[in-house]
Design a protein around this motif. Structure first.
Motif, PDB file in Angstrom:
ATOM      1  N   GLU A  33       0.852  -1.193   0.000  1.00  0.00           N
ATOM      2  CA  GLU A  33       0.000   0.000   0.000  1.00  0.00           C
ATOM      3  C   GLU A  33       0.884   1.239   0.000  1.00  0.00           C
ATOM      4  O   GLU A  33       1.859   1.327   0.748  1.00  0.00           O
ATOM      5  CB  GLU A  33      -0.897   0.008   1.241  1.00  0.00           C
ATOM      6  CG  GLU A  33      -1.876   1.152   1.259  1.00  0.00           C
ATOM      7  CD  GLU A  33      -2.863   1.063   2.398  1.00  0.00           C
ATOM      8  OE1 GLU A  33      -3.394   2.124   2.761  1.00  0.00           O
ATOM      9  OE2 GLU A  33      -3.084  -0.036   2.915  1.00  0.00           O
ATOM     10  N   GLY A  34       0.591   2.164  -0.878  1.00  0.00           N
ATOM     11  CA  GLY A  34       1.329   3.414  -0.943  1.00  0.00           C
ATOM     12  C   GLY A  34       2.490   3.421  -1.920  1.00  0.00           C
ATOM     13  O   GLY A  34       3.078   4.468  -2.182  1.00  0.00           O
ATOM     14  N   CYS A  35       2.848   2.244  -2.455  1.00  0.00           N
ATOM     15  CA  CYS A  35       3.948   2.181  -3.417  1.00  0.00           C
ATOM     16  C   CYS A  35       3.437   2.616  -4.786  1.00  0.00           C
ATOM     17  O   CYS A  35       2.547   1.992  -5.358  1.00  0.00           O
ATOM     18  CB  CYS A  35       4.528   0.776  -3.497  1.00  0.00           C
ATOM     19  SG  CYS A  35       5.884   0.635  -4.681  1.00  0.00           S
ATOM     20  N   TRP A  56       6.629   6.869  -3.356  1.00  0.00           N
ATOM     21  CA  TRP A  56       5.636   6.472  -2.353  1.00  0.00           C
ATOM     22  C   TRP A  56       4.605   7.589  -2.167  1.00  0.00           C
ATOM     23  O   TRP A  56       4.928   8.764  -2.345  1.00  0.00           O
ATOM     24  CB  TRP A  56       6.321   6.188  -1.020  1.00  0.00           C
ATOM     25  CG  TRP A  56       7.266   5.044  -1.083  1.00  0.00           C
ATOM     26  CD1 TRP A  56       8.596   5.078  -1.413  1.00  0.00           C
ATOM     27  CD2 TRP A  56       6.961   3.664  -0.853  1.00  0.00           C
ATOM     28  NE1 TRP A  56       9.130   3.813  -1.387  1.00  0.00           N
ATOM     29  CE2 TRP A  56       8.144   2.924  -1.038  1.00  0.00           C
ATOM     30  CE3 TRP A  56       5.799   2.990  -0.483  1.00  0.00           C
ATOM     31  CZ2 TRP A  56       8.196   1.545  -0.876  1.00  0.00           C
ATOM     32  CZ3 TRP A  56       5.851   1.613  -0.314  1.00  0.00           C
ATOM     33  CH2 TRP A  56       7.040   0.904  -0.522  1.00  0.00           C
ATOM     34  N   ASP A  57       3.410   7.196  -1.776  1.00  0.00           N
ATOM     35  CA  ASP A  57       2.359   8.180  -1.504  1.00  0.00           C
ATOM     36  C   ASP A  57       2.765   9.148  -0.400  1.00  0.00           C
ATOM     37  O   ASP A  57       2.466  10.339  -0.472  1.00  0.00           O
ATOM     38  CB  ASP A  57       1.047   7.501  -1.103  1.00  0.00           C
ATOM     39  CG  ASP A  57       0.318   6.897  -2.285  1.00  0.00           C
ATOM     40  OD1 ASP A  57       0.531   7.356  -3.422  1.00  0.00           O
ATOM     41  OD2 ASP A  57      -0.468   5.952  -2.064  1.00  0.00           O
ATOM     42  N   SER A  58       3.435   8.628   0.644  1.00  0.00           N
ATOM     43  CA  SER A  58       3.859   9.485   1.750  1.00  0.00           C
ATOM     44  C   SER A  58       5.010   8.827   2.500  1.00  0.00           C
ATOM     45  O   SER A  58       5.254   7.619   2.369  1.00  0.00           O
ATOM     46  CB  SER A  58       2.701   9.745   2.720  1.00  0.00           C
ATOM     47  OG  SER A  58       2.469   8.619   3.531  1.00  0.00           O
ATOM     48  N   ASP A  60       5.010   8.143   5.488  1.00  0.00           N
ATOM     49  CA  ASP A  60       4.447   7.196   6.449  1.00  0.00           C
ATOM     50  C   ASP A  60       4.549   5.755   5.952  1.00  0.00           C
ATOM     51  O   ASP A  60       4.503   4.818   6.750  1.00  0.00           O
ATOM     52  CB  ASP A  60       2.983   7.520   6.730  1.00  0.00           C
ATOM     53  CG  ASP A  60       2.807   8.866   7.423  1.00  0.00           C
ATOM     54  OD1 ASP A  60       3.767   9.337   8.067  1.00  0.00           O
ATOM     55  OD2 ASP A  60       1.709   9.435   7.311  1.00  0.00           O
ATOM     56  N   CYS A  61       4.681   5.558   4.663  1.00  0.00           N
ATOM     57  CA  CYS A  61       4.798   4.211   4.080  1.00  0.00           C
ATOM     58  C   CYS A  61       6.177   3.597   4.326  1.00  0.00           C
ATOM     59  O   CYS A  61       6.314   2.361   4.323  1.00  0.00           O
ATOM     60  CB  CYS A  61       4.546   4.259   2.578  1.00  0.00           C
ATOM     61  SG  CYS A  61       2.942   4.895   2.089  1.00  0.00           S
TER      62      CYS A  61
END
Length: 99
Positions: A33-35, A56-58, A60-61
């Motif tokens: 998730e987020g990649c 990455w989306d953020s 936090d990933c």
């Protein structure tokens, strides 16, 4: 959005082993998730210099990614393949952080 650039210098005799392990890690990472993107590139000047380019989306990933089973498995193999310290840069729209 956050980008990670990880530059690896590998021992020539360990290059094939590192790339094989990286392929498995890349496949699993792309499902995280987020990649957004996760690729491995080779330097045009030095075939033993490899560069992971990640999107990455953020930020936090990143901790979740680094603690994943597939990255731990990759790390156990990769650590014996390096001929120099790994250089990691985390790039955001605001700044560049070096680790």
């Amino acid at each position: 959005m956050v980008y990670v650039i990880a530059t690896l210098t590998v021992k020539p005799e360990m290059r094939a082993e590192l790339i094989a392990a990286a392929r498995e890690a890349i496949s699993a990472t792309r499902k995280e998730e987020g990649c957004v993107a996760y690729d491995l590139h080779e330097s045009v000047d030095d075939s033993n210099k490899l560069v992971f380019v990640e999107e990455w989306d953020s930020a936090d990933c990143l901790p979740v990614h680094s603690k994943s089973d597939h990255m731990r498995a990759f790390g156990r193999i990769a650590v014996k393949c390096f001929s120099a310290p790994v250089k990691v840069e985390i790039i955001t729209p605001e700044k560049v952080e070096k680790r």
